[in-house]
Write a protein that holds these residues in place. Structure first.
Motif, PDB file in Angstrom:
ATOM      1  N   ALA A  83      38.705  44.503  48.557  1.00  5.38           N
ATOM      2  CA  ALA A  83      39.555  44.305  47.378  1.00  5.38           C
ATOM      3  C   ALA A  83      41.054  44.407  47.644  1.00  5.38           C
ATOM      4  O   ALA A  83      41.841  43.708  46.991  1.00  5.38           O
ATOM      5  N   VAL A  84      41.464  45.264  48.579  1.00  7.14           N
ATOM      6  CA  VAL A  84      42.906  45.488  48.766  1.00  7.14           C
ATOM      7  C   VAL A  84      43.679  44.212  49.096  1.00  7.14           C
ATOM      8  O   VAL A  84      44.733  43.958  48.497  1.00  7.14           O
ATOM      9  N   PRO A  85      43.226  43.388  50.043  1.00  4.88           N
ATOM     10  CA  PRO A  85      44.003  42.167  50.323  1.00  4.88           C
ATOM     11  C   PRO A  85      44.227  41.309  49.085  1.00  4.88           C
ATOM     12  O   PRO A  85      45.331  40.784  48.872  1.00  4.88           O
ATOM     13  N   ALA A  86      43.200  41.169  48.243  1.00  5.75           N
ATOM     14  CA  ALA A  86      43.350  40.368  47.029  1.00  5.75           C
ATOM     15  C   ALA A  86      44.218  41.080  45.994  1.00  5.75           C
ATOM     16  O   ALA A  86      45.039  40.444  45.317  1.00  5.75           O
ATOM     17  N   LEU A  87      44.060  42.389  45.865  1.00  5.94           N
ATOM     18  CA  LEU A  87      44.839  43.143  44.875  1.00  5.94           C
ATOM     19  C   LEU A  87      46.332  43.109  45.196  1.00  5.94           C
ATOM     20  O   LEU A  87      47.168  42.994  44.286  1.00  5.94           O
TER      21      LEU A  87
END
Length: 234
Positions: free
Chosen positions: A24-28
């Motif tokens: 999730a972090v890369p997209a967030l």
């Protein structure tokens, strides 16, 4: 989109016991920016770990986790300080490169003698705390430590969740909550709820090896995308 990102990360977390941040972090950070994206990931990861630990807290190995947590608490402020002083494109590039390198390392086996014994626990904890507060991805060093220590999946999951609660709570205390509106919180909560249901259903049907491969491929895609985004802004 935001709800879908959190839902995907939560599904992966409940399916495999880890992986929310990697997925999730890369997209967030692409949607909310590096600061708020990482902070929101810390909040969501901590909440998921808390829910997941509810049924397995008796299997937490407190003696083994003590050096990991102590070291991570010491390095969280350092990660917060570094992240607050890097320009957006540089931080995105560093996050993307870090996630990509970690995923590739894990794909190749993720074993190293430096992560054995108490010294290894301190090293993994220190790296995890720094990475969690600066980039939102503090789990890989701990998982690598567990692999080197010979932990089974059954042993690893509750201890990883215990670590996730602690390190994310300290990260949030160090940085504060993300500066986002109520809609973001609502979408995130809905994504967590739906992702939890999907993850639990899939956990009964997807083999562990296939689930692990899916997590790594999603994480690698996200890491490369974030790295490209950061480099394009330099």
């Amino acid at each position: 989109m935001l709800g879908g990102i959190v839902m995907t990360g939560a599904s992966v977390q409940f399916l495999t016991g880890m992986g929310f941040a990697l997925v999730a972090v890369p997209a967030l950070v692409l949607v909310l920016g590096p600061g708020d994206g990482v902070c929101l990931s810390n909040c969501a990861s901590g909440a998921i770990s808390l829910i997941g630990l509810a049924g397995g807290w008796r299997r937490v190995r407190l003696a083994a986790m003590a050096p990991l947590i102590a070291a991570s608490v010491c390095t969280v402020p350092v990660g917060t300080w570094v992240a607050s002083r890097l320009p957006g494109p540089v931080l995105l590039s560093c996050m993307g490169a870090l996630v990509t390198a970690l995923v590739l390392f894990v794909m190749r086996g993720g074993r190293t003698e430096a992560l054995c014994g108490v010294r290894g626990a301190l090293t993994a904890g220190a790296a995890g705390g720094f990475m969690n507060s600066s980039a939102g991805v503090g789990g890989p060093p701990v998982s690598m430590y567990a692999v080197n220590a010979g932990w089974t999946v059954r042993e690893f999951v509750p201890n990883a969740q215990f670590y996730g609660i602690t390190v994310n709570a300290v990260s949030i205390a160090s940085k504060g909550l993300p500066q986002v509106g109520g809609t973001v919180w609502e979408l995130s909560a809905a994504g967590l709820a739906v992702g939890a249901v999907i993850g639990k259903v899939l956990a009964e049907r997807v083999p562990e090896k296939g689930a692990r491969r899916l997590v790594l491929l999603l994480a690698l895609t996200g890491g490369v995308t974030t790295l490209a985004k950061g480099l394009s802004g330099l």
